[in-house]
Design an enzyme around this catalytic site. Structure first.
Site, mmCIF file in Angstrom:
data_model
loop_
_atom_site.group_PDB
_atom_site.id
_atom_site.type_symbol
_atom_site.label_atom_id
_atom_site.label_comp_id
_atom_site.label_asym_id
_atom_site.label_seq_id
_atom_site.Cartn_x
_atom_site.Cartn_y
_atom_site.Cartn_z
ATOM 1 N N ARG A 283 0.677 -1.174 -0.123
ATOM 2 C CA ARG A 283 0.098 0.153 -0.114
ATOM 3 C C ARG A 283 0.952 1.222 -0.128
ATOM 4 N NH1 ARG A 283 -5.489 -0.481 1.640
ATOM 5 N NH2 ARG A 283 -5.091 -1.825 3.066
ATOM 6 N N ALA A 284 1.961 1.310 0.899
ATOM 7 C CA ALA A 284 2.899 2.574 1.088
ATOM 8 C C ALA A 284 3.492 2.778 -0.521
ATOM 9 C CB ALA A 284 3.823 2.141 1.853
#
Ligand SMILES: [Zn+2]
Length: 345
Positions: A283-284
Site C-alpha cells: 500500500r505504501a
C-alpha cells in the site's frame, strides 16, 4: 461561486501549509489515492482548506430529484432510481456545488449509511430508504473532524465505502445499493487518542499542520483573515484569478492522469525507499507512486520524476511506519532521513 453557497475563504489565499495544500490537490486530481489525514493543532485552518478547495472545483451536473446526485453523463454509475428515470426519458439535470459533508461526533451508523424511513413506514406502510451522510457525500468530500474520536468500526466502514465507491445497505428488510464516491478527509489532534495502525495505513496521505512560528507569516494569516471577515465578497473577488488558475490546473491534471508515464527508475526508487523504511505490504508504494503521479500530472510534467516522489514521500509514508505512528515529528524525521539517504541531499 454559486449564489446559494456560503462565502468560503479562498483556497489560494491560505498562507503557507504547503504540504496540506499539495496533499488535498493530489487527492482532488486522483481520488484513488485514498483520502487525507490532517494532524495538527486546532485553529490551523484544516477544514477551511478543504472547504476552499471544494468551493473552487467546478459545479457538478446532477440529476434533478436524485438523492445521491448522480452524474447524468455517467450512465453506468447511475443509481437504480435514475436508471428508471433514464428509461422513461425523465432524466433532467441541474448544477450543484461539490459537497463537503461533515461527520458529526457521536453520529450513529444509521445516519451514516442510511436507514428505513420510519415516518413513511408508519404513515403509509411503505418500506422506503432514508439516505444517510454517505449519499450526501457522493462525488464530494467527507470531512471527519477529530477522526481519532470516531469509533473504529465507523472509520473502517467509511474507508471501505470510499474505496469501493458504493454504499450497500442491507437491514430492516431493505436492500439498497447506491453510488458513494468521495474523498475522505480526517483531521486529528495527536494528543487526543490514537488511531489504530491498521486504520492509519488505510488512509492515502497524512500531513501535519502547525501554527506558523514566523512573524511575517503570522501577520499575513491574520491580515488575510481580517480582510476576509470585513468584506467577504471583495476578498473572494480579489483571489478569484488565483482560484480559477488552480481549478484549471486540477482539471488539466485529471485529464492527463491516465496518460502520464511512470518510468521504471521511479518505481525502483519508490520500492527502495519503502524497503529502507520497512513499511509493510504494498500500500505504501502504491500510494507513493499515485501521489507522485498526481502531482506530476497537476504540474504538467512530461513524466513522473524522482523529484515528485521526494515531495510526497513524507505525506505518503509517515503514518505507515511501525513504531510511534502518531509521533509526527519522529516519523517525519525518519522519512526525511531515508529520503536523503536514497535521493542524496
Ligand atoms: Zn441517481
Amino acid at each position: 461561486m454559486l449564489e446559494s453557497a456560503p462565502a468560503v475563504f479562498p483556497f489560494s489565499a491560505i498562507v503557507g501549509q504547503e504540504e496540506m495544500k499539495l496533499a488535498l490537490i493530489a487527492a482532488a486530481v486522483d481520488p484513488t489515492i485514498g483520502g487525507v489525514l490532517v494532524f495538527g493543532d486546532r485553529g490551523t485552518g484544516k477544514s477551511t482548506a478543504l472547504r476552499g478547495l471544494a468551493a473552487l472545483l467546478p459545479a457538478m451536473r446532477v440529476v434533478v430529484g436524485c438523492r445521491y446526485h448522480c452524474d447524468p453523463d455517467k450512465e453506468a454509475a447511475l443509481c437504480s432510481e435514475c436508471r428508471e428515470r433514464s428509461a422513461a426519458g425523465l432524466l433532467k439535470s441541474r448544477s450543484a456545488p461539490v459537497p463537503v459533508v461533515d461527520m458529526p461526533l457521536g453520529v450513529t451508523e444509521d445516519r451514516v449509511v442510511g436507514a428505513l424511513d420510519l415516518e413513511r413506514a408508519l404513515a403509509h406502510g411503505e418500506r422506503a430508504f432514508e439516505p444517510g451522510l454517505l449519499a450526501r457525500a457522493n462525488r464530494g468530500f467527507l470531512y471527519i473532524d477529530e477522526v481519532n474520536l470516531l469509533e473504529d468500526h465507523l472509520v473502517d466502514l467509511l474507508i471501505d465505502v470510499a474505496a469501493s465507491g458504493e454504499n450497500l445497505v442491507e437491514r430492516d428488510g431493505l436492500s439498497i445499493r447506491h453510488p458513494s464516491r468521495f474523498v475522505l478527509v480526517g483531521s486529528g489532534n495527536p494528543e487526543e487518542g490514537e488511531l489504530r495502525p491498521q486504520l492509519l495505513d488505510r488512509f492515502g496521505l497524512s500531513v501535519e499542520v502547525k501554527t506558523p512560528t514566523e512573524l511575517d507569516q503570522r501577520v499575513e494569516v491574520i491580515k488575510r483573515r481580517d480582510d476576509f471577515e470585513r468584506d467577504k465578497v471583495a476578498f473572494i473577488a480579489r483571489w478569484k484569478r488565483h482560484d480559477d488558475n488552480l481549478r484549471r490546473r486540477i482539471l488539466a491534471g485529471r485529464k492527463r492522469l491516465s496518460s502520464i508515464e511512470t518510468p521504471e527508475s521511479v518505481l525502483e526508487t519508490a520500492a527502495r525507499l519503502c524497503m529502507l523504511l520497512g513499511t509493510d505490504g504494498l500500500r505504501a508504494e502504491l500510494t507513493l507512486i499515485r501521489a507522485a503521479r498526481s502531482v506530476a500530472s497537476y504540474e504538467q510534467a512530461a513524466q513522473v520524476e524522482v523529484s515528485h516522489l521526494r515531495r510526497v514521500a513524507a505525506s505518503s509514508l509517515r503514518h505507515r511506519l511501525r513504531r510511534d505512528p502518531l509521533d509526527e515529528s519522529g516519523s517525519t524525521a525518519r522519512v526525511e532521513r531515508a529520503v536523503s539517504e536514497i535521493f542524496g541531499t
